[in-house]
Write a protein that holds these residues in place. Sequence first.
Motif, PDB file in Angstrom:
ATOM      1  N   GLY A 143       0.813  -1.205   0.000  1.00 27.92           N
ATOM      2  CA  GLY A 143       0.000   0.000   0.000  1.00 27.92           C
ATOM      3  C   GLY A 143       0.849   1.258   0.000  1.00 27.92           C
ATOM      4  N   ARG A 144       1.917   1.261   0.788  1.00 23.86           N
ATOM      5  CA  ARG A 144       2.793   2.432   0.841  1.00 23.86           C
ATOM      6  C   ARG A 144       3.461   2.674  -0.506  1.00 23.86           C
ATOM      7  NH1 ARG A 144       4.744  -0.241   5.461  1.00 23.86           N
ATOM      8  NH2 ARG A 144       6.894  -0.180   4.680  1.00 23.86           N
ATOM      9  N   LYS A 145       3.888   1.598  -1.161  1.00 31.62           N
ATOM     10  CA  LYS A 145       4.515   1.705  -2.482  1.00 31.62           C
ATOM     11  C   LYS A 145       3.534   2.282  -3.502  1.00 31.62           C
ATOM     12  CE  LYS A 145       5.998  -1.348  -6.255  1.00 31.62           C
ATOM     13  NZ  LYS A 145       6.154  -2.769  -6.657  1.00 31.62           N
ATOM     14  N   THR A 146       2.302   1.800  -3.475  1.00 30.79           N
ATOM     15  CA  THR A 146       1.289   2.263  -4.421  1.00 30.79           C
ATOM     16  C   THR A 146       0.935   3.722  -4.155  1.00 30.79           C
ATOM     17  OG1 THR A 146       0.430   0.000  -4.478  1.00 30.79           O
ATOM     18  CG2 THR A 146      -0.968   1.725  -5.402  1.00 30.79           C
ATOM     19  N   LEU A 147       0.792   4.072  -2.896  1.00 31.64           N
ATOM     20  CA  LEU A 147       0.518   5.461  -2.517  1.00 31.64           C
ATOM     21  C   LEU A 147       1.637   6.381  -3.009  1.00 31.64           C
ATOM     22  CD1 LEU A 147      -1.003   7.649  -0.864  1.00 31.64           C
ATOM     23  CD2 LEU A 147       0.356   6.927   1.107  1.00 31.64           C
ATOM     24  N   GLU A 148       2.876   5.986  -2.780  1.00 30.07           N
ATOM     25  CA  GLU A 148       4.019   6.804  -3.195  1.00 30.07           C
ATOM     26  C   GLU A 148       4.023   7.009  -4.710  1.00 30.07           C
ATOM     27  OE1 GLU A 148       8.888   7.024  -2.659  1.00 30.07           O
ATOM     28  OE2 GLU A 148       7.813   5.183  -2.149  1.00 30.07           O
ATOM     29  N   THR A 149       3.730   5.957  -5.442  1.00 24.51           N
ATOM     30  CA  THR A 149       3.722   6.051  -6.907  1.00 24.51           C
ATOM     31  C   THR A 149       2.665   7.040  -7.381  1.00 24.51           C
ATOM     32  OG1 THR A 149       4.455   3.751  -7.074  1.00 24.51           O
ATOM     33  CG2 THR A 149       3.511   4.740  -9.055  1.00 24.51           C
ATOM     34  N   TYR A 150       1.476   6.979  -6.773  1.00 28.53           N
ATOM     35  CA  TYR A 150       0.405   7.906  -7.165  1.00 28.53           C
ATOM     36  C   TYR A 150       0.770   9.346  -6.804  1.00 28.53           C
ATOM     37  CZ  TYR A 150      -4.245   9.859  -7.835  1.00 28.53           C
ATOM     38  OH  TYR A 150      -5.298  10.625  -8.274  1.00 28.53           O
ATOM     39  N   LEU A 151       1.294   9.533  -5.602  1.00 25.38           N
ATOM     40  CA  LEU A 151       1.599  10.894  -5.154  1.00 25.38           C
ATOM     41  C   LEU A 151       2.730  11.531  -5.957  1.00 25.38           C
ATOM     42  CD1 LEU A 151       1.270  10.575  -1.271  1.00 25.38           C
ATOM     43  CD2 LEU A 151      -0.371  11.529  -2.900  1.00 25.38           C
ATOM     44  N   LYS A 152       3.695  10.736  -6.377  1.00 23.75           N
ATOM     45  CA  LYS A 152       4.795  11.281  -7.189  1.00 23.75           C
ATOM     46  C   LYS A 152       4.268  11.887  -8.476  1.00 23.75           C
ATOM     47  CE  LYS A 152       8.854   8.626  -5.741  1.00 23.75           C
ATOM     48  NZ  LYS A 152       9.831   7.571  -6.139  1.00 23.75           N
ATOM     49  N   LYS A 153       3.203  11.304  -9.020  1.00 19.19           N
ATOM     50  CA  LYS A 153       2.644  11.773 -10.277  1.00 19.19           C
ATOM     51  C   LYS A 153       1.612  12.879 -10.098  1.00 19.19           C
ATOM     52  CE  LYS A 153       3.247   7.565 -13.052  1.00 19.19           C
ATOM     53  NZ  LYS A 153       3.696   8.131 -14.355  1.00 19.19           N
ATOM     54  N   PHE A 154       0.839  12.826  -9.008  1.00 16.45           N
ATOM     55  CA  PHE A 154      -0.355  13.667  -8.949  1.00 16.45           C
ATOM     56  C   PHE A 154      -0.495  14.555  -7.719  1.00 16.45           C
ATOM     57  CE2 PHE A 154      -1.555   9.780 -11.362  1.00 16.45           C
ATOM     58  CZ  PHE A 154      -1.699  10.380 -12.609  1.00 16.45           C
ATOM     59  N   SER A 155       0.404  14.473  -6.743  1.00 20.09           N
ATOM     60  CA  SER A 155       0.177  15.214  -5.492  1.00 20.09           C
ATOM     61  C   SER A 155       0.071  16.720  -5.705  1.00 20.09           C
ATOM     62  CB  SER A 155       1.282  14.907  -4.475  1.00 20.09           C
ATOM     63  OG  SER A 155       2.524  15.411  -4.910  1.00 20.09           O
ATOM     64  N   GLU A 156       0.779  17.250  -6.680  1.00 19.92           N
ATOM     65  CA  GLU A 156       0.759  18.695  -6.911  1.00 19.92           C
ATOM     66  C   GLU A 156      -0.583  19.176  -7.451  1.00 19.92           C
ATOM     67  OE1 GLU A 156       3.093  20.781  -5.965  1.00 19.92           O
ATOM     68  OE2 GLU A 156       4.222  19.072  -5.162  1.00 19.92           O
ATOM     69  N   GLU A 157      -1.429  18.252  -7.900  1.00 18.58           N
ATOM     70  CA  GLU A 157      -2.733  18.638  -8.438  1.00 18.58           C
ATOM     71  C   GLU A 157      -3.756  18.919  -7.335  1.00 18.58           C
ATOM     72  OE1 GLU A 157      -4.162  15.871 -11.319  1.00 18.58           O
ATOM     73  OE2 GLU A 157      -2.275  15.843 -12.453  1.00 18.58           O
ATOM     74  N   TYR A 158      -3.413  18.544  -6.098  1.00 20.06           N
ATOM     75  CA  TYR A 158      -4.365  18.671  -4.998  1.00 20.06           C
ATOM     76  C   TYR A 158      -3.965  19.787  -4.039  1.00 20.06           C
ATOM     77  CZ  TYR A 158      -5.927  14.127  -6.691  1.00 20.06           C
ATOM     78  OH  TYR A 158      -6.394  13.107  -7.480  1.00 20.06           O
ATOM     79  N   ASP A 159      -4.983  20.421  -3.466  1.00 15.48           N
ATOM     80  CA  ASP A 159      -4.750  21.465  -2.467  1.00 15.48           C
ATOM     81  C   ASP A 159      -4.627  20.890  -1.060  1.00 15.48           C
ATOM     82  OD1 ASP A 159      -5.127  23.635  -4.389  1.00 15.48           O
ATOM     83  OD2 ASP A 159      -7.230  23.034  -4.377  1.00 15.48           O
TER      84      ASP A 159
END
Length: 263
Positions: free
Chosen positions: A14-30
Motif C-alpha cells: 500500500g505504501r509503495k502504491t501510494l508513493e507512486t500515485y503521489l509522485k505523479k499527482f500530489s501537486e494537483e491537490y490542495d
Amino acid sequence: MRVLVVGDVVGSPGRKTLETYLKKFSEEYDFIIVNGENAAAGFGITAKIADEFFEKNIDVITSGNHIWDKKEIYTYLDESDRLLRPINYPEGVPGKGYTIVKSRKGIDVGVVSVQGRVFMPPIDCPFKTLEKVVEEMRKSCKIIIVDFHAEATSEKIALGKYMDGKISVLYGTHTHVQTADETIFSEGTGFISDVGMTGSDNGIIGMDVNSIIPKFLTALPQRFEIAKGMERFNGLDIEIDEESGKCKKMDRINLSLEQIEKM
C-alpha cells in the motif's frame, strides 16, 4: 478546493502504491488526507512511516481501531496535530481526534477521525461526539472533512445524514472494499460508505489468502500476513466550494499500480 482522500493503506504494498500515485499527482491537490492505521505491516502505524507520509505532501493522517497496535505511536499521537486517532475514544487516551490545517491555498481545513460502534468496540457515541466538535470547528473553518471508520453501512449512512449540511464530506473507511454509492446529500455534504483500500488486491482485504482462510475454516487464531502483488489505489477526488464549504463534486479513484505507472 481540490482534495484527495486515500483509503486504508495496507502494509508496504500500500505504501509503495501510494508513493507512486503521489509522485505523479500530489501537486494537483490542495489538500491530501490518508488513512494510515494499517500502514505498518497491516496493523498500526509507526513514527517513521508517519513522518514519511508527511514528507510526501500528505496533510493529515486519519486512523481507526488499529491505531493502538504499535505502542511506540502513543507519544507521537500526543505530540502531533496531524496524526489523528478516533475522536470518540474515552477521555485520557493519547492523541487527538480532530485538527485544523491550512491547505496549500492557505485555507483552513478541518479534519475529524471518528469510529463507529456497530460490530466495533463499545466506545463513546460517534453521533453526539462528532456533532459537538463540529459545532466548535465551524467557528474557525467552513471546510470540514470526516473519516468515519466503521463496519456497518447503515451506521455510516445514518451519520452522514445526521451531519448533512454541517460538514463538507463524510467518507467511510475500515471495510477495505470500495463502495459505489458516492453522492452529495441535499444540504451539500458529500458521502460514500467506504473509500476502499490501497494495497494488494491479491489477497483478502490486503492480507494473504493462506493466512485468512484457515481462520474461517477452523475459527482458531491465525497470524495474518500481508498479501503482495496486484496492488491497487483506492481514493476520492473531491471538489469543495471554498466559500460555502459544500461538496461540489466527488469521484472515486480505483486504479491498479500498473495503470498509475502508465499514466
